[in-house]
Design an enzyme around this catalytic site. Structure first.
Site, PDB file in Angstrom:
ATOM      1  N   CYS A  32      -1.432   0.776   7.402  1.00 33.88           N
ATOM      2  CA  CYS A  32      -2.867   0.486   7.554  1.00 33.88           C
ATOM      3  C   CYS A  32      -3.311  -0.766   6.778  1.00 33.88           C
ATOM      4  O   CYS A  32      -3.650  -1.780   7.368  1.00 33.88           O
ATOM      5  CB  CYS A  32      -3.713   1.676   7.094  1.00 33.88           C
ATOM      6  SG  CYS A  32      -3.485   3.145   8.108  1.00 33.88           S
ATOM      7  N   ARG A  33      -3.319  -0.678   5.447  1.00 32.40           N
ATOM      8  CA  ARG A  33      -3.916  -1.744   4.644  1.00 32.40           C
ATOM      9  C   ARG A  33      -2.982  -2.937   4.451  1.00 32.40           C
ATOM     10  O   ARG A  33      -3.380  -4.086   4.696  1.00 32.40           O
ATOM     11  CB  ARG A  33      -4.327  -1.192   3.258  1.00 32.40           C
ATOM     12  CG  ARG A  33      -5.459  -0.206   3.324  1.00 32.40           C
ATOM     13  CD  ARG A  33      -5.600   0.571   2.026  1.00 32.40           C
ATOM     14  NE  ARG A  33      -4.465   1.463   1.817  1.00 32.40           N
ATOM     15  CZ  ARG A  33      -4.275   2.217   0.747  1.00 32.40           C
ATOM     16  NH1 ARG A  33      -5.143   2.148  -0.247  1.00 32.40           N
ATOM     17  NH2 ARG A  33      -3.237   3.013   0.661  1.00 32.40           N
ATOM     18  N   SER A  34      -1.752  -2.701   3.978  1.00 32.68           N
ATOM     19  CA  SER A  34      -0.891  -3.860   3.674  1.00 32.68           C
ATOM     20  C   SER A  34      -0.483  -4.651   4.921  1.00 32.68           C
ATOM     21  O   SER A  34      -0.319  -5.876   4.812  1.00 32.68           O
ATOM     22  CB  SER A  34       0.317  -3.475   2.807  1.00 32.68           C
ATOM     23  OG  SER A  34       1.120  -2.503   3.413  1.00 32.68           O
ATOM     24  N   ASN A  54       2.323   1.406   4.340  1.00 30.68           N
ATOM     25  CA  ASN A  54       2.633   0.123   5.018  1.00 30.68           C
ATOM     26  C   ASN A  54       2.333   0.196   6.520  1.00 30.68           C
ATOM     27  O   ASN A  54       3.011  -0.430   7.331  1.00 30.68           O
ATOM     28  CB  ASN A  54       4.080  -0.314   4.760  1.00 30.68           C
ATOM     29  CG  ASN A  54       4.402  -1.761   5.140  1.00 30.68           C
ATOM     30  OD1 ASN A  54       5.528  -2.092   5.465  1.00 30.68           O
ATOM     31  ND2 ASN A  54       3.423  -2.650   5.137  1.00 30.68           N
ATOM     32  N   ASP A  88      -8.055   3.689   1.059  1.00 31.47           N
ATOM     33  CA  ASP A  88      -7.224   4.085   2.187  1.00 31.47           C
ATOM     34  C   ASP A  88      -8.092   4.506   3.390  1.00 31.47           C
ATOM     35  O   ASP A  88      -8.840   5.469   3.298  1.00 31.47           O
ATOM     36  CB  ASP A  88      -6.364   5.263   1.709  1.00 31.47           C
ATOM     37  CG  ASP A  88      -5.345   5.686   2.733  1.00 31.47           C
ATOM     38  OD1 ASP A  88      -5.371   5.156   3.850  1.00 31.47           O
ATOM     39  OD2 ASP A  88      -4.525   6.537   2.382  1.00 31.47           O
ATOM     40  N   CYS A  96       0.861  -1.190   0.000  1.00 30.90           N
ATOM     41  CA  CYS A  96       0.000   0.000   0.000  1.00 30.90           C
ATOM     42  C   CYS A  96       0.891   1.231   0.000  1.00 30.90           C
ATOM     43  O   CYS A  96       2.063   1.145  -0.390  1.00 30.90           O
ATOM     44  CB  CYS A  96      -0.990  -0.026   1.163  1.00 30.90           C
ATOM     45  SG  CYS A  96      -0.236   0.045   2.803  1.00 30.90           S
TER      46      CYS A  96
HETATM   47  P1  4NP Z   1      -1.786   2.801   4.147  1.00 29.24           P
HETATM   48  O1  4NP Z   1      -2.450   4.114   4.754  1.00 29.24           O
HETATM   49  O2  4NP Z   1      -1.248   3.175   2.789  1.00 29.24           O
HETATM   50  O3  4NP Z   1      -2.924   1.851   4.070  1.00 29.24           O
HETATM   51  O4  4NP Z   1      -0.692   2.374   5.109  1.00 29.24           O
HETATM   52  C1  4NP Z   1      -1.789   5.341   4.844  1.00 29.24           C
HETATM   53  C2  4NP Z   1      -0.963   5.590   5.911  1.00 29.24           C
HETATM   54  C3  4NP Z   1      -0.352   6.811   6.039  1.00 29.24           C
HETATM   55  C4  4NP Z   1      -0.552   7.784   5.089  1.00 29.24           C
HETATM   56  C5  4NP Z   1      -1.377   7.524   4.011  1.00 29.24           C
HETATM   57  C6  4NP Z   1      -1.987   6.285   3.890  1.00 29.24           C
HETATM   58  N1  4NP Z   1       0.074   9.036   5.226  1.00 29.24           N
HETATM   59  O5  4NP Z   1      -0.210   9.911   4.371  1.00 29.24           O
HETATM   60  O6  4NP Z   1       0.836   9.251   6.148  1.00 29.24           O
END
Ligand code: 4NP
Length: 141
Positions: free
Chosen positions: A8-10, A6, A111, A3
């Site tokens: 939240c989703r992955s 790294n 996201d 993602c």
């Molecule tokens: P992820 O979510 O891609 O599912 O880990 C996010 C985590 C942090 C951010 C964006 C998406 N950020 O902008 O910090």
């Protein structure tokens, strides 16, 4: 499992896939296309959602996707089309490009970072369903 951050989703996808393939010769890992959260544990909302389902992701640490991941893994599942673009841009052959697919096939794992906890439950369920169907396709192959 890839993602953006790294966190939240992955990490959920990594934890779910590892949990579902415990008895199979499968190695699972995750990474983010961005470096903002490198070294950090998963978001507490992802850790809590996984824990509700008996999946412990609290020991994971964020890392950034690298071109070496194309060598190390047979399949690279990305959460959304932005991840798809960023990962494909690092491929050095058609064979590497062919390893990459959206985890949900034709739609995105959105996201949940800026939303509430309910977003993490939705993400969990979508990822779980996708992993289950990927494993059952592998088992039939
Ligand atoms: P992820 O979510 O891609 O599912 O880990 C996010 C985590 C942090 C951010 C964006 C998406 N950020 O902008 O910090």
């Amino acid at each position: 499992m890839v993602c953006l951050g790294n966190i939240c989703r992955s990490p959920l996808a990594h934890g779910i896939m590892a949990h579902l393939t415990q008895t199979l010769p499968v190695e699972v890992d995750s990474a983010g296309t961005a470096s903002y959260h490198v070294g950090n544990p998963p978001d507490p909302r992802s850790i809590a959602e996984a824990a509700k389902h008996g999946v412990d992701i609290s020991n994971q640490k964020a890392r950034q996707f690298t071109p070496n991941d194309f060598k190390a893994f047979d399949h690279i599942f990305v959460m959304d089309r932005q991840n798809l673009k960023h990962v494909l841009a690092q491929a050095s052959s058609q064979q590497e490009m062919d390893k990459v697919q959206l985890l949900l096939g034709d739609t995105e794992v959105e996201d949940p970072y800026y939303g509430g906890e309910e977003g993490f439950a939705i993400v969990y369920n979508k990822i779980f369903a996708a992993c289950t169907s990927i494993i059952s396709a592998w088992e039939k192959a």
